[in-house]
Scaffold this active site. Structure first.
Site, PDB file in Angstrom:
ATOM      1  N   LYS A 144      -1.226  -8.060  -2.717  1.00 29.91           N
ATOM      2  CA  LYS A 144      -2.602  -7.603  -2.540  1.00 29.91           C
ATOM      3  C   LYS A 144      -2.558  -6.095  -2.636  1.00 29.91           C
ATOM      4  O   LYS A 144      -1.894  -5.440  -1.839  1.00 29.91           O
ATOM      5  CB  LYS A 144      -3.083  -8.074  -1.164  1.00 29.91           C
ATOM      6  CG  LYS A 144      -4.342  -7.431  -0.677  1.00 29.91           C
ATOM      7  CD  LYS A 144      -4.797  -8.101   0.600  1.00 29.91           C
ATOM      8  CE  LYS A 144      -5.665  -7.144   1.383  1.00 29.91           C
ATOM      9  NZ  LYS A 144      -6.852  -7.620   1.926  1.00 29.91           N
ATOM     10  N   TYR A 184       0.836  -1.191   0.000  1.00 31.01           N
ATOM     11  CA  TYR A 184       0.000   0.000   0.000  1.00 31.01           C
ATOM     12  C   TYR A 184       0.883   1.258   0.000  1.00 31.01           C
ATOM     13  O   TYR A 184       1.594   1.506   0.974  1.00 31.01           O
ATOM     14  CB  TYR A 184      -0.893   0.018   1.257  1.00 31.01           C
ATOM     15  CG  TYR A 184      -1.987  -1.035   1.297  1.00 31.01           C
ATOM     16  CD1 TYR A 184      -2.367  -1.743   0.157  1.00 31.01           C
ATOM     17  CD2 TYR A 184      -2.664  -1.311   2.482  1.00 31.01           C
ATOM     18  CE1 TYR A 184      -3.378  -2.694   0.200  1.00 31.01           C
ATOM     19  CE2 TYR A 184      -3.685  -2.261   2.537  1.00 31.01           C
ATOM     20  CZ  TYR A 184      -4.035  -2.947   1.381  1.00 31.01           C
ATOM     21  OH  TYR A 184      -5.040  -3.892   1.431  1.00 31.01           O
TER      22      TYR A 184
HETATM   23  P1  FBP Z   1     -11.042  -4.801   2.972  1.00 30.27           P
HETATM   24  O1  FBP Z   1     -11.456  -5.641   1.794  1.00 30.27           O
HETATM   25  O2  FBP Z   1     -12.078  -4.810   4.049  1.00 30.27           O
HETATM   26  O3  FBP Z   1     -10.603  -3.428   2.561  1.00 30.27           O
HETATM   27  O4  FBP Z   1      -9.769  -5.544   3.615  1.00 30.27           O
HETATM   28  C1  FBP Z   1      -8.515  -5.425   3.029  1.00 30.27           C
HETATM   29  C2  FBP Z   1      -7.498  -4.874   4.002  1.00 30.27           C
HETATM   30  O5  FBP Z   1      -6.223  -4.841   3.380  1.00 30.27           O
HETATM   31  C3  FBP Z   1      -7.402  -5.628   5.303  1.00 30.27           C
HETATM   32  O6  FBP Z   1      -6.617  -6.783   5.195  1.00 30.27           O
HETATM   33  C4  FBP Z   1      -6.836  -4.584   6.212  1.00 30.27           C
HETATM   34  O7  FBP Z   1      -7.206  -4.734   7.542  1.00 30.27           O
HETATM   35  C5  FBP Z   1      -7.439  -3.321   5.693  1.00 30.27           C
HETATM   36  O8  FBP Z   1      -7.831  -3.550   4.372  1.00 30.27           O
HETATM   37  C6  FBP Z   1      -6.452  -2.191   5.749  1.00 30.27           C
HETATM   38  O9  FBP Z   1      -7.081  -1.060   5.224  1.00 30.27           O
HETATM   39  P2  FBP Z   1      -6.436   0.382   5.281  1.00 30.27           P
HETATM   40  O10 FBP Z   1      -5.027   0.244   5.804  1.00 30.27           O
HETATM   41  O11 FBP Z   1      -6.475   0.892   3.879  1.00 30.27           O
HETATM   42  O12 FBP Z   1      -7.302   1.177   6.179  1.00 30.27           O
END
Ligand code: FBP
Length: 248
Positions: free
Chosen positions: A174, A143
């Protein structure tokens, strides 16, 4: 491939149910039903999804009994959302503990563009080395976020992240979808033999969610690693069933 990544796939495709939000976001994501991990394990079990993703504490207390055979992915790092500093996600679990807990795969979040990304690149590389010694596949949450990131959905950063997943040895990455299917297809090329999975994001209109899932699969993604759009739904089993028809 040295890892048993195929355990988490059906004909090269996958749907993983993410449920690590209790640490990442806190209980604000939950209601009276889905606050209970058993509810979410039930969705994964009955919908026969390819796996469930949890932190080690939830794995230890819930991945047992009738849930013991659900393919398990243990997150090896995580952070809460209380302290606002440069994004860094510390280790919460070792590869060997994850394997003891029954993990068939391990996950690690790397914030690309954080002032602390070098620490996560180092830790992630150690995770890959240890996990692959045990033939356990590694999924990287990549991310873009932090001091050097103006836009978390910047295509240049997303394609760079996909490539970094390959370069560092992730078996799957992911990543968030920024809405351009041609660029997503390019990202799958950048990721090479590392499989690209779409993260779901906040719950939204179900038709829109299904449309996006279809779009990313048509663009070459290998599957979904999603949470809230499934277990926050009033009809999680029917959502999971439709997602299966889209992905497989
Ligand atoms: P979602 O499909 O609910 O967005 O889950 C994906 C995910 O990557 C989770 O594994 C993690 O807890 C969350 O999103 C983190 O989201 P962010 O850091 O963007 O708030």
């Amino acid at each position: 491939m040295h890892t048993k990544v195929s355990n988490l796939l059906t004909n090269g495709k996958t749907i993983l149910l993410a449920y690590d939000h209790g640490l990442e976001h806190g209980p604000k994501d939950f209601n009276l039903k889905n606050v209970d991990p058993e509810h979410v394990f039930n969705i994964a079990l009955e919908a026969e999804l390819n796996g469930i993703i949890v932190q080690p504490g939830v794995a230890e207390k819930y991945h047992k009994g009738r849930y013991a055979d659900i393919p398990l992915v243990v997150k090896l790092n995580g952070k809460d959302s209380i302290v606002e500093e440069e994004p860094y996600s510390p280790k919460t679990c070792s590869v060997s503990r994850a394997i003891e807990l029954g993990a068939e795969g391990v996950g690690y979040t790397l914030y690309l563009g954080s002032g602390r990304e070098h620490e996560m690149i180092k830790e992630f590389s150690e995770v890959v080395e240890k996990a692959h010694q045990q033939r356990v596949p590694v999924i990287a949450w990549i991310y873009p976020r932090g001091e050097y990131v103006e836009n978390e959905l910047n295509p240049d950063l997303l394609e760079y992240g996909a490539r970094i997943g390959l370069e560092l040895g992730a078996d799957m990455v992911k990543m968030k979808y920024h809405g351009d299917k041609d660029h997503l297809n390019w990202m799958t090329k950048c990721a090479g033999r590392t499989k690209l999975l779409m993260a779901g994001g906040e719950k939204r209109g179900i038709k829109d969610f299904f449309r996006t899932a279809r779009e990313v699969m048509n663009a070459g993604a290998s599957g979904l690693a999603v949470g809230r759009n499934v277990w926050q739904s009033e009809k999680p089993f029917s959502v999971a069933k439709t997602l299966k028809s889209i992905v497989f």
